[in-house]
Design a protein around this motif. Structure first.
Motif, mmCIF file in Angstrom:
data_model
loop_
_atom_site.group_PDB
_atom_site.id
_atom_site.type_symbol
_atom_site.label_atom_id
_atom_site.label_comp_id
_atom_site.label_asym_id
_atom_site.label_seq_id
_atom_site.Cartn_x
_atom_site.Cartn_y
_atom_site.Cartn_z
ATOM 1 N N ASP A 165 4.004 -0.914 3.763
ATOM 2 C CA ASP A 165 3.631 0.447 3.396
ATOM 3 C C ASP A 165 4.859 1.147 2.822
ATOM 4 O O ASP A 165 5.921 1.175 3.449
ATOM 5 N N ASP A 199 -3.986 -2.843 -2.662
ATOM 6 C CA ASP A 199 -4.727 -2.150 -1.607
ATOM 7 C C ASP A 199 -6.036 -1.557 -2.081
ATOM 8 O O ASP A 199 -6.661 -0.772 -1.372
ATOM 9 N N ALA A 231 -7.182 0.700 1.595
ATOM 10 C CA ALA A 231 -6.354 -0.327 2.213
ATOM 11 C C ALA A 231 -7.061 -0.958 3.409
ATOM 12 O O ALA A 231 -7.060 -2.188 3.572
ATOM 13 N N THR A 273 -2.164 6.252 6.715
ATOM 14 C CA THR A 273 -2.150 4.793 6.584
ATOM 15 C C THR A 273 -1.273 4.115 7.631
ATOM 16 O O THR A 273 -1.701 3.122 8.234
ATOM 17 N N THR A 307 0.815 -1.203 0.000
ATOM 18 C CA THR A 307 0.000 0.000 0.000
ATOM 19 C C THR A 307 0.850 1.254 0.000
ATOM 20 O O THR A 307 2.005 1.241 0.450
ATOM 21 N N ASP A 321 -0.425 5.505 0.346
ATOM 22 C CA ASP A 321 -1.366 6.625 0.309
ATOM 23 C C ASP A 321 -2.761 6.227 -0.169
ATOM 24 O O ASP A 321 -3.371 6.907 -1.009
ATOM 25 N N ARG A 322 -3.267 5.146 0.354
ATOM 26 C CA ARG A 322 -4.640 4.714 0.049
ATOM 27 C C ARG A 322 -5.295 4.220 1.336
ATOM 28 O O ARG A 322 -5.773 3.089 1.407
ATOM 29 N N LYS A 323 -5.320 5.037 2.329
ATOM 30 C CA LYS A 323 -5.765 4.615 3.656
ATOM 31 C C LYS A 323 -7.137 3.946 3.644
ATOM 32 O O LYS A 323 -7.288 2.814 4.131
ATOM 33 N N GLU A 324 -8.148 4.636 3.118
ATOM 34 C CA GLU A 324 -9.505 4.106 3.181
ATOM 35 C C GLU A 324 -9.629 2.790 2.417
ATOM 36 O O GLU A 324 -10.218 1.822 2.906
ATOM 37 N N SER A 382 3.574 5.982 3.098
ATOM 38 C CA SER A 382 2.334 6.775 3.086
ATOM 39 C C SER A 382 2.412 7.950 4.053
ATOM 40 O O SER A 382 2.991 7.849 5.143
#
Length: 221
Positions: A32, A92, A12, A39, A5, A7-10, A35
Motif C-alpha cells: 500500500d 488493485d 482492492a 485501505t 494499491t 486509495d482504492r479500498k473497495e 492510502s
C-alpha cells in the motif's frame, strides 16, 4: 503474487477476494502506497484472517511519482529472499475470473519455442492497440485448446513471470527524471524487446477500468 494499491479500498478488497476465490493457496503480498481511505485497516484485517500473507505500508510522501515501479522494486527485493519460482503482479482494479497459476506456468513452458517470458492476463481493445498482436497460436490449456495471442510488449495490469526473467531484466528504475521509463510495464516491455522475448495473452481477469482519485506527485524532495 504481489498487489499494489493506493486509495482504492473497495476495488482492492474485491480484487483480493476474487483472487482468493480462484487461487486460494497462492501466497499474497500487498504493498500500500500510503492510502488514507481505510485501505490499510482493511488489509490488516485480511492479514489477520489469513487471506493475505504479507503487507507493506509505505508513507505516500516517500513514494515517487511512478508508484508501482517503486513498490515492485520493493517486492522483488523482499521476495528474492524466498526464492519463488514465479511471480505474479496485479493492480488493485481487477476482478479475477479463473484460475491462472498452473495454467500460466504451463503456457510459459509450452511457448518456450516462441520465446515467451510473460503471461499477460488481461485484454481489451486498448491493450490490442497499444500492444499489437504479432501472431496467434493454439495451445492446450487444462485440456482445452485455446487461441493464444503473442505480442512483443504487454500491459502491466495482471501478469505472471518466472523469477528468472527478473534476474535477467533487473529492477525497474525509480530515480528522478525517468519520465515514461518509470512505468513498469513499458520498462519491462522494452527489456523484453531488447532480449528478443515475447508476451502471451491468457485472459484471467476483467479490468474494472474505474478512475481512482489518485493525485500523482510531480516531484520528490
Amino acid at each position: 503474487a504481489v498487489m499494489f494499491t493506493y486509495d482504492r479500498k473497495e476495488m482492492a478488497i474485491r480484487a483480493l477476494e476474487t483472487l482468493r476465490k480462484y487461487e486460494p493457496k497462492l501466497p499474497v503480498l500487498v504493498i500500500d502506497n500510503g492510502s488514507k481511505d481505510g485501505t490499510p485497516e482493511a488489509l490488516t484485517q485480511m492479514l489477520r484472517e489469513g487471506k493475505i500473507q504479507k503487507v507493506l505500508f509505505n508513507t505516500h510522501e516517500d513514494v515517487p511519482q511512478w508508484q508501482k515501479s517503486f513498490a515492485l522494486k520493493q517486492a522483488l527485493k523482499l521476495l528474492a529472499m524466498e526464492y519463488p519460482s514465479h511471480i505474479v503482479w496485479l493492480d488493485d482494479d481487477l476482478e479475477v475470473t479463473r484460475s491462472f497459476v498452473k495454467e500460466g506456468i504451463a503456457l510459459l513452458d509450452a511457448l518456450q519455442g516462441e520465446r515467451v517470458k510473460v503471461i499477460n492476463m488481461t485484454d481489451n481493445e486498448i491493450e490490442e492497440r497499444n500492444h499489437p498482436t504479432i501472431k496467434r497460436t493454439h495451445v492446450v490449456v487444462s485440456g482445452v485448446s485455446e487461441e493464444i495471442k503473442i505480442r512483443p510488449t504487454f500491459n502491466g495490469q495482471f501478469n505472471l513471470f518466472s523469477s528468472e526473467f527478473f534476474r535477467e531484466a533487473g529492477y525497474p528504475p525509480i530515480a528522478e527524471g525517468i519520465t515514461d521509463w518509470g512505468l513498469e510495464d513499458w520498462y519491462y516491455s522494452r527489456r523484453l524487446q531488447a532480449m528478443d522475448y515475447r508476451a502471451a495473452v491468457f485472459v484471467a481477469a476483467i479490468h474494472l477500468g474505474v478512475q481512482s482519485k489518485r493525485e500523482e506527485k510531480t516531484s520528490q524532495t
